[in-house]
Scaffold this active site. Structure first.
Site, PDB file in Angstrom:
ATOM      1  N   ASP A  76      31.741  14.161  30.476  1.00 29.12           N
ATOM      2  CA  ASP A  76      30.499  13.387  30.581  1.00 29.12           C
ATOM      3  C   ASP A  76      29.738  13.508  29.268  1.00 29.12           C
ATOM      4  O   ASP A  76      29.748  14.550  28.631  1.00 29.12           O
ATOM      5  CB  ASP A  76      29.616  13.872  31.743  1.00 29.12           C
ATOM      6  CG  ASP A  76      28.490  12.885  31.989  1.00 29.12           C
ATOM      7  OD1 ASP A  76      28.786  11.791  32.518  1.00 29.12           O
ATOM      8  OD2 ASP A  76      27.333  13.181  31.617  1.00 29.12           O
TER       9      ASP A  76
HETATM   10  N1  LIG Z   1      34.411   4.005  21.606  1.00 28.02           N
HETATM   11  C1  LIG Z   1      33.279   4.750  21.637  1.00 28.02           C
HETATM   12  N2  LIG Z   1      32.803   5.159  22.849  1.00 28.02           N
HETATM   13  C2  LIG Z   1      31.664   5.894  22.830  1.00 28.02           C
HETATM   14  C3  LIG Z   1      30.965   6.231  21.652  1.00 28.02           C
HETATM   15  N3  LIG Z   1      29.868   6.965  22.011  1.00 28.02           N
HETATM   16  C4  LIG Z   1      29.887   7.080  23.367  1.00 28.02           C
HETATM   17  N4  LIG Z   1      30.976   6.447  23.852  1.00 28.02           N
HETATM   18  C5  LIG Z   1      31.393   6.325  25.256  1.00 28.02           C
HETATM   19  O1  LIG Z   1      30.264   6.229  26.108  1.00 28.02           O
HETATM   20  C6  LIG Z   1      30.685   6.669  27.402  1.00 28.02           C
HETATM   21  C7  LIG Z   1      29.652   7.667  27.920  1.00 28.02           C
HETATM   22  O2  LIG Z   1      29.585   7.547  29.312  1.00 28.02           O
HETATM   23  P1  LIG Z   1      30.235   8.637  30.310  1.00 28.02           P
HETATM   24  O3  LIG Z   1      29.536   8.529  31.612  1.00 28.02           O
HETATM   25  O4  LIG Z   1      30.359   9.963  29.662  1.00 28.02           O
HETATM   26  O5  LIG Z   1      31.758   8.153  30.509  1.00 28.02           O
HETATM   27  P2  LIG Z   1      32.295   6.826  31.196  1.00 28.02           P
HETATM   28  O6  LIG Z   1      32.689   5.860  30.119  1.00 28.02           O
HETATM   29  O7  LIG Z   1      31.358   6.321  32.242  1.00 28.02           O
HETATM   30  O8  LIG Z   1      33.650   7.314  31.865  1.00 28.02           O
HETATM   31  P3  LIG Z   1      33.814   8.478  32.978  1.00 28.02           P
HETATM   32  O9  LIG Z   1      34.371   9.668  32.249  1.00 28.02           O
HETATM   33  O10 LIG Z   1      34.814   7.877  33.953  1.00 28.02           O
HETATM   34  O11 LIG Z   1      32.460   8.741  33.573  1.00 28.02           O
HETATM   35  C8  LIG Z   1      32.046   7.353  27.249  1.00 28.02           C
HETATM   36  O12 LIG Z   1      33.089   6.482  27.657  1.00 28.02           O
HETATM   37  C9  LIG Z   1      32.101   7.584  25.750  1.00 28.02           C
HETATM   38  O13 LIG Z   1      33.441   7.655  25.300  1.00 28.02           O
HETATM   39  C10 LIG Z   1      31.511   5.783  20.404  1.00 28.02           C
HETATM   40  O14 LIG Z   1      30.958   6.019  19.311  1.00 28.02           O
HETATM   41  N5  LIG Z   1      32.667   5.054  20.446  1.00 28.02           N
END
Ligand SMILES: Nc1nc2c(ncn2[C@@H]2O[C@H](COP(=O)(O)OP(=O)(O)OP(=O)(O)O)[C@@H](O)[C@H]2O)c(=O)[nH]1
Length: 199
Positions: A76
């Site tokens: 997360d």
């Molecule tokens: N490609 C990319 N993704 C980013 C960057 N900064 C943040 N993210 C993405 O933002 C999202 C943060 O939300 P989270 O709730 O942690 O993860 P999610 O995408 O909802 O996926 P889950 O693990 O299933 O919860 C993650 O998928 C991170 O990889 C970046 O600079 N590049």
């Protein structure tokens, strides 16, 4: 037979980072009501790093219940800015509001990962990165959001460092992978230490 590794995340970039590192794993995203859990933790005034760590553990534990033999990685990421936590933008207007608030200021990304094995957390780490965003014109921010919305909507902070988002920053203190959402170096060090990944 090598122990199965499962990534309990729907994040494309997290899967890409592990695949590019040469790991064999399967993806089984955790189905949890992240915003409800987060709201509860924020109501208890839990610190941002505890929120990220708790959500990562809940995701890993939820998926591990279906795969008791596997090593399950839950993740997360939380963006903390002046004491408030920002979630992924729900609309282009929300993305613009977030970027206006972050412009010309510092914020912190906290990327938590927890590994659950046989129903128990066996490893956890919260990576921190401190980012400084340049002062950005409103015209540029509106144009940036309009052009990049379909990509940045999936990212905390409404930017992707590996894309045009890099132009928003003047300084980044911390590692690149943690910005993308995974404390990859610490995770790999643990997997090497326990012999799951050769080195
Ligand atoms: N490609 C990319 N993704 C980013 C960057 N900064 C943040 N993210 C993405 O933002 C999202 C943060 O939300 P989270 O709730 O942690 O993860 P999610 O995408 O909802 O996926 P889950 O693990 O299933 O919860 C993650 O998928 C991170 O990889 C970046 O600079 N590049």
């Amino acid at each position: 037979m090598a122990q199965e590794i499962i990534l309990a995340s729907g994040s494309d970039i997290r899967a890409t980072l592990l695949r590019n590192a040469g790991l064999s794993f399967t993806v089984d995203p955790a189905r949890i009501d992240e915003s409800a859990i987060r709201a509860g933790l924020e109501a208890e005034e839990a610190p941002p790093r505890d929120i990220a760590d708790t959500l990562a553990e809940i995701k890993a534990s939820r998926v591990a219940a279906k795969h008791p033999e596997a090593l399950v990685i839950g993740c997360d990421q939380i963006l903390e800015h002046r004491g408030t936590c920002l979630a992924k933008p729900a609309t282009p207007d929300e993305a613009l509001a977030q970027l206006r608030a972050l412009s010309g200021d510092r914020h912190t990304l906290l990327s938590a990962a927890v590994i659950v094995e046989e129903g128990r957390p066996v490893w956890r780490h919260v990576g921190q990165v401190h980012l400084t965003m340049r002062q950005l014109s409103d015209d540029y921010l509106q144009d940036y959001v309009a052009r990049n919305w379909e990509s940045i909507r999936h990212s905390v902070g409404a930017y992707k460092l590996e894309e045009e988002g890099v132009r928003l920053f003047t300084q980044i203190h911390g590692d690149y992978f943690t910005v993308l959402g995974l404390p990859l170096l610490d995770l790999l060090s643990y997997l090497v230490l326990r012999g799951t990944v050769p080195a």
